[in-house]
Motif scaffolding. Structure first.
Motif, PDB file in Angstrom:
ATOM      1  N   LEU A  29       0.802  -1.232   0.000  1.00 39.89           N
ATOM      2  CA  LEU A  29       0.000   0.000   0.000  1.00 39.89           C
ATOM      3  C   LEU A  29       0.832   1.277   0.000  1.00 39.89           C
ATOM      4  CD1 LEU A  29      -2.728  -1.085   2.589  1.00 39.89           C
ATOM      5  CD2 LEU A  29      -3.062  -0.820   0.150  1.00 39.89           C
ATOM      6  N   VAL A  30       1.781   1.367   0.943  1.00 40.93           N
ATOM      7  CA  VAL A  30       2.516   2.632   1.104  1.00 40.93           C
ATOM      8  C   VAL A  30       3.423   2.910  -0.090  1.00 40.93           C
ATOM      9  CG1 VAL A  30       4.129   3.905   2.568  1.00 40.93           C
ATOM     10  CG2 VAL A  30       2.416   2.438   3.612  1.00 40.93           C
ATOM     11  N   ILE A  31       4.301   1.955  -0.419  1.00 44.92           N
ATOM     12  CA  ILE A  31       5.271   2.179  -1.507  1.00 44.92           C
ATOM     13  C   ILE A  31       4.573   2.400  -2.857  1.00 44.92           C
ATOM     14  CG2 ILE A  31       7.244   1.178  -2.765  1.00 44.92           C
ATOM     15  CD1 ILE A  31       8.059  -0.123  -0.048  1.00 44.92           C
ATOM     16  N   PRO A  32       3.614   1.526  -3.254  1.00 45.04           N
ATOM     17  CA  PRO A  32       2.930   1.794  -4.538  1.00 45.04           C
ATOM     18  C   PRO A  32       2.260   3.163  -4.587  1.00 45.04           C
ATOM     19  CG  PRO A  32       2.385  -0.391  -3.765  1.00 45.04           C
ATOM     20  CD  PRO A  32       3.139   0.265  -2.672  1.00 45.04           C
ATOM     21  N   ASP A  33       1.639   3.561  -3.485  1.00 47.41           N
ATOM     22  CA  ASP A  33       0.968   4.871  -3.441  1.00 47.41           C
ATOM     23  C   ASP A  33       1.960   6.006  -3.657  1.00 47.41           C
ATOM     24  OD1 ASP A  33      -1.396   3.665  -2.990  1.00 47.41           O
ATOM     25  OD2 ASP A  33      -1.728   4.453  -0.967  1.00 47.41           O
ATOM     26  N   LEU A  34       3.129   5.880  -3.027  1.00 44.56           N
ATOM     27  CA  LEU A  34       4.124   6.948  -3.127  1.00 44.56           C
ATOM     28  C   LEU A  34       4.762   6.996  -4.516  1.00 44.56           C
ATOM     29  CD1 LEU A  34       5.887   6.719   0.358  1.00 44.56           C
ATOM     30  CD2 LEU A  34       4.202   8.387  -0.387  1.00 44.56           C
ATOM     31  N   PHE A  35       5.052   5.799  -5.075  1.00 41.74           N
ATOM     32  CA  PHE A  35       5.710   5.746  -6.388  1.00 41.74           C
ATOM     33  C   PHE A  35       4.793   6.210  -7.506  1.00 41.74           C
ATOM     34  CE2 PHE A  35       9.151   3.305  -4.482  1.00 41.74           C
ATOM     35  CZ  PHE A  35      10.229   3.791  -5.208  1.00 41.74           C
ATOM     36  N   ARG A  36       3.536   5.764  -7.435  1.00 45.03           N
ATOM     37  CA  ARG A  36       2.600   6.136  -8.509  1.00 45.03           C
ATOM     38  C   ARG A  36       1.928   7.477  -8.227  1.00 45.03           C
ATOM     39  NH1 ARG A  36      -0.533   0.540  -8.183  1.00 45.03           N
ATOM     40  NH2 ARG A  36       1.227  -0.851  -8.480  1.00 45.03           N
ATOM     41  N   ALA A  37       2.217   7.985  -7.036  1.00 44.46           N
ATOM     42  CA  ALA A  37       1.567   9.236  -6.596  1.00 44.46           C
ATOM     43  C   ALA A  37       0.059   9.155  -6.825  1.00 44.46           C
ATOM     44  CB  ALA A  37       2.169  10.432  -7.305  1.00 44.46           C
ATOM     45  N   LYS A  38      -0.477   8.000  -6.419  1.00 43.43           N
ATOM     46  CA  LYS A  38      -1.903   7.731  -6.621  1.00 43.43           C
ATOM     47  C   LYS A  38      -2.739   8.785  -5.881  1.00 43.43           C
ATOM     48  CE  LYS A  38      -4.946   3.717  -6.416  1.00 43.43           C
ATOM     49  NZ  LYS A  38      -5.068   2.372  -5.857  1.00 43.43           N
ATOM     50  N   ALA A  39      -3.655   9.328  -6.576  1.00 43.03           N
ATOM     51  CA  ALA A  39      -4.473  10.394  -5.970  1.00 43.03           C
ATOM     52  C   ALA A  39      -5.751   9.814  -5.361  1.00 43.03           C
ATOM     53  CB  ALA A  39      -4.828  11.422  -7.022  1.00 43.03           C
ATOM     54  N   TYR A  40      -5.869   9.993  -4.050  1.00 40.71           N
ATOM     55  CA  TYR A  40      -7.103   9.613  -3.363  1.00 40.71           C
ATOM     56  C   TYR A  40      -7.840  10.913  -3.079  1.00 40.71           C
ATOM     57  CZ  TYR A  40      -5.023   5.007  -2.435  1.00 40.71           C
ATOM     58  OH  TYR A  40      -4.447   3.778  -2.546  1.00 40.71           O
ATOM     59  N   GLU A  42     -10.744  11.448  -2.158  1.00 41.15           N
ATOM     60  CA  GLU A  42     -11.639  11.447  -0.988  1.00 41.15           C
ATOM     61  C   GLU A  42     -10.857  11.570   0.333  1.00 41.15           C
ATOM     62  OE1 GLU A  42     -10.853   7.031  -1.741  1.00 41.15           O
ATOM     63  OE2 GLU A  42     -11.009   8.872  -2.907  1.00 41.15           O
ATOM     64  N   ASN A  43      -9.533  11.344   0.287  1.00 42.91           N
ATOM     65  CA  ASN A  43      -8.721  11.423   1.504  1.00 42.91           C
ATOM     66  C   ASN A  43      -7.985  12.753   1.619  1.00 42.91           C
ATOM     67  OD1 ASN A  43      -9.306   8.893   2.587  1.00 42.91           O
ATOM     68  ND2 ASN A  43      -7.811   7.913   1.256  1.00 42.91           N
ATOM     69  N   VAL A  44      -7.929  13.273   2.847  1.00 38.93           N
ATOM     70  CA  VAL A  44      -7.242  14.546   3.086  1.00 38.93           C
ATOM     71  C   VAL A  44      -5.741  14.396   2.809  1.00 38.93           C
ATOM     72  CG1 VAL A  44      -6.755  16.338   4.815  1.00 38.93           C
ATOM     73  CG2 VAL A  44      -8.967  15.184   4.813  1.00 38.93           C
ATOM     74  N   PHE A  45      -5.186  13.253   3.235  1.00 41.10           N
ATOM     75  CA  PHE A  45      -3.744  13.048   3.088  1.00 41.10           C
ATOM     76  C   PHE A  45      -3.346  12.558   1.685  1.00 41.10           C
ATOM     77  CE2 PHE A  45      -4.244  12.758   7.724  1.00 41.10           C
ATOM     78  CZ  PHE A  45      -3.310  13.704   8.100  1.00 41.10           C
ATOM     79  N   GLY A  46      -4.298  12.322   0.821  1.00 39.43           N
ATOM     80  CA  GLY A  46      -4.030  11.892  -0.555  1.00 39.43           C
ATOM     81  C   GLY A  46      -3.226  10.611  -0.603  1.00 39.43           C
ATOM     82  N   SER A  47      -2.135  10.616  -1.360  1.00 41.27           N
ATOM     83  CA  SER A  47      -1.336   9.402  -1.512  1.00 41.27           C
ATOM     84  C   SER A  47      -0.527   9.076  -0.243  1.00 41.27           C
ATOM     85  CB  SER A  47      -0.394   9.531  -2.709  1.00 41.27           C
ATOM     86  OG  SER A  47       0.390  10.680  -2.573  1.00 41.27           O
ATOM     87  N   HIS A  50      -2.013   6.074   3.456  1.00 41.69           N
ATOM     88  CA  HIS A  50      -1.550   4.777   3.971  1.00 41.69           C
ATOM     89  C   HIS A  50      -0.263   4.921   4.769  1.00 41.69           C
ATOM     90  CE1 HIS A  50      -4.258   2.796   0.868  1.00 41.69           C
ATOM     91  NE2 HIS A  50      -4.695   2.416   2.054  1.00 41.69           N
ATOM     92  N   LEU A  51       0.571   5.888   4.351  1.00 39.93           N
ATOM     93  CA  LEU A  51       1.822   6.142   5.078  1.00 39.93           C
ATOM     94  C   LEU A  51       1.511   6.611   6.499  1.00 39.93           C
ATOM     95  CD1 LEU A  51       4.965   6.398   4.921  1.00 39.93           C
ATOM     96  CD2 LEU A  51       4.606   8.781   4.341  1.00 39.93           C
ATOM     97  N   VAL A  52       0.532   7.522   6.607  1.00 41.52           N
ATOM     98  CA  VAL A  52       0.151   8.047   7.927  1.00 41.52           C
ATOM     99  C   VAL A  52      -0.396   6.919   8.802  1.00 41.52           C
ATOM    100  CG1 VAL A  52      -1.451   9.600   9.134  1.00 41.52           C
ATOM    101  CG2 VAL A  52      -0.285  10.381   7.078  1.00 41.52           C
TER     102      VAL A  52
END
Lengths: 156, 68
Positions: A29-40, A42-47, A50-52
């Motif tokens: 979850l964390v690494i893919p989100d950061l690498f792809r800069a996946k935009a969430y 609906e979430n305040v923290f965005g990509s 999961h890191l938080v």
């Protein structure tokens, strides 16, 4: 001491499981989100969402690990020893820190949660605060017990 | 420390060894050493009584109050 040893083994088991969970969460979850800069959106923290969450989980594992160390020293050196006192004190502070961070997270991301989720998470955070304060009191008990033990040993 | 333990003086006066006193009183030499060095936090009445009996002295011969 049997119960203490049982608790120690249980904590080791839980900590290992949680560390594995953190590893899995980081890899999937964390690494893919950061690498792809996946935009969430609906979430305040965005990509970083999961890191938080993983960081919060890591924080509570650290606290749990400190409790494990405290119990280890109780088994090794007896009930009243300064090392256990220090570990439980630190664990208490970490638990309170975790609970406050979790509350802050709930407040920041309030819009994305349902009301019942907010209430449940808040109650859980308050329970962890109580647990943290309990650990601080327990550390104080160990400290006072150590002083009494020393005085008893030095009574001739 | 305000309370001074004069056990060494009394032992010298009675020409008794620490080991012998410990044996008579029924405490370990390590504990007697703690008492002599002033590291002890407290002394039981029973121990004090036994020491006084063994050394034939009064508690005031062993313990002395000195103002800091």
């Amino acid at each position: 001491m049997k119960k203490v040893k049982l608790l120690y083994r249980l904590l080791v088991f839980i900590n290992i499981l949680t560390i594995i969970l953190i590893g899995v969460q980081t890899v999937f979850l964390v690494i893919p989100d950061l690498f792809r800069a996946k935009a969430y959106e609906e979430n305040v923290f965005g990509s970083f969402n999961h890191l938080v969450l993983t960081s919060l989980l890591a924080l509570i594992v650290t606290g749990s690990f400190k409790i494990q160390q405290g119990i280890h020293y109780i088994i090794k050196d007896g009930f009243f020893n300064p090392k256990s006192e220090m570990k439980f004190n630190l664990a208490g502070k970490i638990f309170i820190g975790f609970a406050l961070s979790r509350l802050l997270y709930i407040i920041i991301t309030m819009g994305t949660f349902k009301l019942n989720e907010i209430i449940n998470d808040s109650i859980l955070a308050f329970v962890v605060v109580l647990l943290g304060i309990g650990l601080l009191i327990f550390a104080d008990f160990i400290k006072n017990g150590g002083i009494l033990k020393e005085e008893n040993e030095l009574t001739i | 420390m305000a309370i001074i333990v004069n056990l060494d003086v009394m032992l010298a006066k009675r020409k008794m060894k620490s080991k012998d006193l410990a044996e008579i009183v029924g405490i370990t030499t390590a504990n007697l050493s703690i008492l002599k060095s002033g590291k002890a936090k407290a002394i039981r009445f029973s121990t004090l009584e036994a020491i006084c009996k063994a050394l034939d002295c009064q508690p005031s011969d062993i313990l002395e109050y000195v103002e800091n």
